[in-house]
Motif scaffolding. Structure first.
Motif, PDB file in Angstrom:
ATOM      1  N   TYR A   1      35.954  52.307  17.684  1.00  0.00           N
ATOM      2  CA  TYR A   1      34.923  53.180  18.217  1.00  0.00           C
ATOM      3  C   TYR A   1      34.975  54.493  17.452  1.00  0.00           C
ATOM      4  N   VAL A   2      33.838  55.135  17.348  1.00  0.00           N
ATOM      5  CA  VAL A   2      33.790  56.483  16.794  1.00  0.00           C
ATOM      6  C   VAL A   2      33.459  57.427  17.942  1.00  0.00           C
ATOM      7  N   LEU A   3      34.288  58.439  18.100  1.00  0.00           N
ATOM      8  CA  LEU A   3      34.041  59.497  19.068  1.00  0.00           C
ATOM      9  C   LEU A   3      33.432  60.649  18.284  1.00  0.00           C
ATOM     10  N   MET A   4      32.203  61.000  18.603  1.00  0.00           N
ATOM     11  CA  MET A   4      31.547  62.122  17.931  1.00  0.00           C
ATOM     12  C   MET A   4      31.593  63.321  18.863  1.00  0.00           C
ATOM     13  N   PHE A   5      32.180  64.404  18.385  1.00  0.00           N
ATOM     14  CA  PHE A   5      32.357  65.603  19.180  1.00  0.00           C
ATOM     15  C   PHE A   5      31.130  66.486  18.990  1.00  0.00           C
ATOM     16  N   VAL A   6      30.397  66.691  20.061  1.00  0.00           N
ATOM     17  CA  VAL A   6      29.109  67.380  20.006  1.00  0.00           C
ATOM     18  C   VAL A   6      29.257  68.779  20.583  1.00  0.00           C
ATOM     19  N   GLU A   7      28.934  69.757  19.760  1.00  0.00           N
ATOM     20  CA  GLU A   7      29.035  71.153  20.140  1.00  0.00           C
ATOM     21  C   GLU A   7      27.677  71.646  20.635  1.00  0.00           C
ATOM     22  N   THR A   8      27.661  72.246  21.795  1.00  0.00           N
ATOM     23  CA  THR A   8      26.430  72.836  22.323  1.00  0.00           C
ATOM     24  C   THR A   8      26.361  74.299  21.908  1.00  0.00           C
ATOM     25  N   GLU A   9      25.167  74.886  21.994  1.00  0.00           N
ATOM     26  CA  GLU A   9      25.026  76.316  21.694  1.00  0.00           C
ATOM     27  C   GLU A   9      25.913  77.149  22.609  1.00  0.00           C
ATOM     28  N   GLN A  10      25.956  76.781  23.890  1.00  0.00           N
ATOM     29  CA  GLN A  10      26.773  77.518  24.856  1.00  0.00           C
ATOM     30  C   GLN A  10      28.250  77.453  24.483  1.00  0.00           C
ATOM     31  N   PHE A  11      28.740  76.275  24.112  1.00  0.00           N
ATOM     32  CA  PHE A  11      30.140  76.125  23.723  1.00  0.00           C
ATOM     33  C   PHE A  11      30.444  76.984  22.497  1.00  0.00           C
ATOM     34  N   ALA A  12      29.553  76.979  21.507  1.00  0.00           N
ATOM     35  CA  ALA A  12      29.747  77.775  20.295  1.00  0.00           C
ATOM     36  C   ALA A  12      29.821  79.257  20.626  1.00  0.00           C
ATOM     37  N   LYS A  13      28.966  79.726  21.525  1.00  0.00           N
ATOM     38  CA  LYS A  13      28.980  81.130  21.933  1.00  0.00           C
ATOM     39  C   LYS A  13      30.283  81.478  22.640  1.00  0.00           C
TER      40      LYS A  13
END
Length: 113
Positions: free
Chosen positions: A3-15
């Protein structure tokens, strides 16, 4: 199964990450390092991707020439910031590994062949 786990960054998380002090940010990065160490026996490959502004996107236009643009320019306000390929028994085990991810608030899980 892989499986590939893709880590998705949201704008809120980046801030939130940007607003952290150095000690808090170091602790967050250490938590990610611990996660990789704890699951090292299952991880077959992983990478952190370069910042989103370095992306190039190709849109395939049917029979026509592809359109290439700088930047991700995908719909939405989330970007894949990294990934890990894991080898586990089944989806349940992949979900268990993904559930313990300590960083980006979204993890997309896909079977890989």
């Amino acid at each position: 199964m892989k499986y590939v786990l893709m880590f998705v960054e949201t704008e809120q998380f980046a801030k939130e990450l940007q607003a952290m002090g150095e000690l808090e940010r170091d602790a967050a990065f250490e938590a990610v390092g611990r996660w990789f160490a704890e699951h090292a026996d299952k991880i077959t490959h992983h990478a952190h991707l370069a910042p989103v502004h370095t992306a190039t996107t190709m849109r395939l236009q049917g029979a026509g020439e592809p359109v290439i643009t700088d930047g991700p320019f995908v719909e939405g306000k989330e970007v894949v910031s990294g990934f890990a390929e894991i080898e586990v028994a089944d989806l349940d085990e992949a979900l268990k590994v993904a559930r313990s991810w300590p960083a980006c608030p979204v993890v997309e899980i896909r079977p890989a062949s």
